[in-house]
Design an enzyme around this catalytic site. Structure first.
Site, PDB file in Angstrom:
ATOM      1  N   ARG A  91      -1.710  13.872   1.538  1.00  0.00           N
ATOM      2  CA  ARG A  91      -2.515  14.199   0.363  1.00  0.00           C
ATOM      3  C   ARG A  91      -1.711  14.219  -0.928  1.00  0.00           C
ATOM      4  O   ARG A  91      -2.277  14.135  -2.029  1.00  0.00           O
ATOM      5  CB  ARG A  91      -3.216  15.549   0.554  1.00  0.00           C
ATOM      6  N   CYS A 120       0.942   4.854   4.464  1.00  0.00           N
ATOM      7  CA  CYS A 120      -0.340   5.546   4.480  1.00  0.00           C
ATOM      8  C   CYS A 120      -0.931   5.672   3.069  1.00  0.00           C
ATOM      9  O   CYS A 120      -1.153   4.687   2.382  1.00  0.00           O
ATOM     10  CB  CYS A 120      -0.154   6.893   5.164  1.00  0.00           C
ATOM     11  N   HIS A 121      -1.172   6.899   2.608  1.00  0.00           N
ATOM     12  CA  HIS A 121      -1.725   7.114   1.281  1.00  0.00           C
ATOM     13  C   HIS A 121      -0.672   6.989   0.185  1.00  0.00           C
ATOM     14  O   HIS A 121      -1.014   7.054  -1.002  1.00  0.00           O
ATOM     15  CB  HIS A 121      -2.375   8.502   1.192  1.00  0.00           C
ATOM     16  N   TYR A 140      -3.301   3.083   4.610  1.00  0.00           N
ATOM     17  CA  TYR A 140      -4.354   3.724   5.389  1.00  0.00           C
ATOM     18  C   TYR A 140      -5.671   3.059   4.987  1.00  0.00           C
ATOM     19  O   TYR A 140      -5.902   2.810   3.797  1.00  0.00           O
ATOM     20  CB  TYR A 140      -4.385   5.224   5.095  1.00  0.00           C
TER      21      TYR A 140
END
Length: 204
Positions: A91, A120-121, A140
């Site tokens: 996040r 990923c993010h 992702y």
């Protein structure tokens, strides 16, 4: 590794636990000096990580991870001193991309064609910095629309895979760490001799 080089490692609160801990430790293992930083935090302060897992829901679950100690102060970073940039997922990238210093650092590595690895993010920082136009990369899957909107070509691969386009190395998630880090080391020009008495990493 001759003339040990520095890697800048970008992470932040609620970055994914594996995507922070594992690349950081793997790069230390082969001999790099890795500076782990987070905007508005100093050397010795910590971030909280989060564990993302896949348990049959429509998206990943999130659980508390570990406290990870930063070993360098973000405001003291001179991007000229670093040979490459690694960006953790989770996040954290969602809010890190709002920090102009993060954008400026990312653009430095892109414009100077230094190796960049994002998982990923973490790719959200690349898209926010507008450095993916014309590039092939993965992320992702939920980040795929951002890649396309930023002018990149999203490549759908298994979570265990990595995608390399020039100086850019990306992977969808932490299961891809073995290929992700291996590809990043290749781009960095590092070879590991497994035939030696002990494994030796050397820059080529």
């Amino acid at each position: 590794m001759e003339n040990t080089k520095k890697i800048l490692f970008l992470t932040g609160d609620f970055a994914e636990d594996y995507e922070t801990m594992v690349p950081f430790q793997m790069l230390l293992m082969v001999g790099y000096e890795v500076h782990a930083v987070c905007p508005d935090k100093k050397r010795g302060e910590t971030i909280k990580t989060a564990i993302h897992d896949f348990e049959g829901d429509q998206t990943y679950s999130e659980k508390p991870g570990h406290n990870f100690t930063l070993n360098y102060t973000f405001s003291e970073v001179n991007p000229e001193e670093y040979a490459g940039l690694v960006i953790a997922g989770g996040r954290a990238p969602e809010y890190l991309r709002l920090h102009q210093g993060v954008i400026d650092l990312t653009r430095h590595f892109a414009e100077t064609n230094k190796p960049i690895a994002a998982v990923c993010h973490g790719i959200q920082i690349l898209t926010a910095a507008r450095v993916v136009e014309g590039r092939r990369l993965t992320a992702y899957p939920a980040v795929a629309p951002e890649v396309e909107l930023a002018g990149g070509t999203y490549v759908s691969v298994e979570p265990t895979e990595a995608v390399v386009d020039g100086n850019l190395v990306t992977s969808p998630a932490w299961p891809g760490h073995p290929k992700f880090i291996r590809a990043f080391l290749d781009v960095m020009g590092v070879k590991i001799d497994l035939n030696a008495t002990s494994a030796v990493a050397s820059a080529v």
